[in-house]
Write an enzyme that holds these catalytic residues in place. Structure first.
Site, PDB file in Angstrom:
ATOM      1  N   HIS A   1      46.385  36.407  35.280  1.00  0.00           N
ATOM      2  CA  HIS A   1      45.892  37.311  36.322  1.00  0.00           C
ATOM      3  C   HIS A   1      45.464  36.569  37.580  1.00  0.00           C
ATOM      4  CE1 HIS A   1      41.663  36.248  35.424  1.00  0.00           C
ATOM      5  NE2 HIS A   1      42.056  36.231  34.163  1.00  0.00           N
ATOM      6  N   ASP A   2      45.765  37.177  38.709  1.00  0.00           N
ATOM      7  CA  ASP A   2      45.333  36.722  40.026  1.00  0.00           C
ATOM      8  C   ASP A   2      45.969  35.405  40.456  1.00  0.00           C
ATOM      9  OD1 ASP A   2      43.208  38.847  40.613  1.00  0.00           O
ATOM     10  OD2 ASP A   2      42.538  38.055  38.688  1.00  0.00           O
TER      11      ASP A   2
ATOM     12  N   GLY B   1      44.373  31.791  34.919  1.00  0.00           N
ATOM     13  CA  GLY B   1      44.020  32.741  35.964  1.00  0.00           C
ATOM     14  C   GLY B   1      43.630  32.086  37.271  1.00  0.00           C
TER      15      GLY B   1
END
Length: 264
Positions: free
Chosen positions: A121-122, A139
């Site tokens: 994520h991100d 992440g």
């Protein structure tokens, strides 16, 4: 009408360009958008708020847009955004973002992503990168343009990798990797600069000479990071042609977290 195999399951709310091709047994969720000319192979799952651009080639057995592997995630409408002309080989997993950061995972244009790559994520990936098999990004990782990750490279969360950098096979990054730097090891250590890659991209001999001097300041002259930054900042005055390269390095170093530092 998009070319959708009869065994594929495509939610009626998904937005697919008429030129999109969907292979057998692939599942497309309701919040997915796919641009013109993109092909998606068999047995893929594309879900979440996922936007895929034009002329991408997505091979079989990929999972794109699944929720992040983050215990704090509570169903927020975070995103995965993939640009144009990317090649994504088999068994890759790209997660959506998380509400604690950007809220989106972003992949740019013209990237060559091999099998079993994970983008948590991100993460933000630039343009014209090459990720060899089993590259793994935790992440919040940021990857610049023209980066090459060797097979089985593992990148710790929040690490940044600068433009034109390169890792050897099985590298483990706990610190930021500055632009142009080649690294290897567990943990990774700087070995040289990516001179051959720069030549292939049309860098002049003068610009490459400045990159060599930046490498010397960072890694050969036993300077602190602050002193190396000062020396690098003055190189553009001597070789104006290399202004953009000096700015690239200086801007990257200015954002280094002192607790993380750079790959040394």
């Amino acid at each position: 009408m998009a070319n959708i195999h009869p065994t594929a399951v495509v939610d009626p709310a998904a937005e697919l360009d008429a030129s999109v091709s969907i292979g057998p047994y692939t599942v497309i969720g309701p919040h997915v958008k796919v641009g013109a000319g993109t092909t998606i192979g068999a047995h893929c799952v594309i879900e979440g708020h996922t936007t895929i651009g034009r002329d991408n080639r997505i091979f079989q057995f990929n999972s794109l847009g699944a929720i992040p592997q983050d215990k704090k995630y509570a169903g927020e409408p975070c995103e995965l955004i993939i640009g144009d002309r990317n090649t994504i080989r088999e068994f890759c997993t790209f997660n959506i973002g998380s509400p604690g950061d950007l809220g989106k995972t972003v992949v740019g244009d013209d990237n060559w992503i091999m099998a079993y790559v994970h983008l948590a994520h991100d993460c933000v990936v630039g343009n014209k990168t090459i990720f060899a098999n089993n590259s793994q990004l935790a992440g919040h990782v940021q990857v610049g343009d023209w980066v090459i990750l060797g097979g089985f490279t593992v990148v710790h969360q929040f690490v940044r990798i600068g433009d034109h950098a390169m890792t050897a096979m099985c590298s483990l990054l706990f610190a930021d990797l500055p632009p142009f730097v080649m690294c290897q090891g567990q943990p990774a250590q700087a070995r040289s600069m990516n001179f051959e890659g720069l030549r292939r991209r049309g860098f002049s001999a003068e610009r490459i000479a400045v990159v060599k001097r930046m490498h010397k300041a960072l890694y050969r002259d036993d300077l602190t990071l602050d002193l190396a930054r000062q020396r690098i900042g003055g190189l553009a005055a001597e070789v104006p042609e290399a202004q953009q390269d000096v700015d690239l390095m200086a801007g990257f170093l200015d954002q280094v977290n002192p607790q993380r530092g750079i790959v040394r």
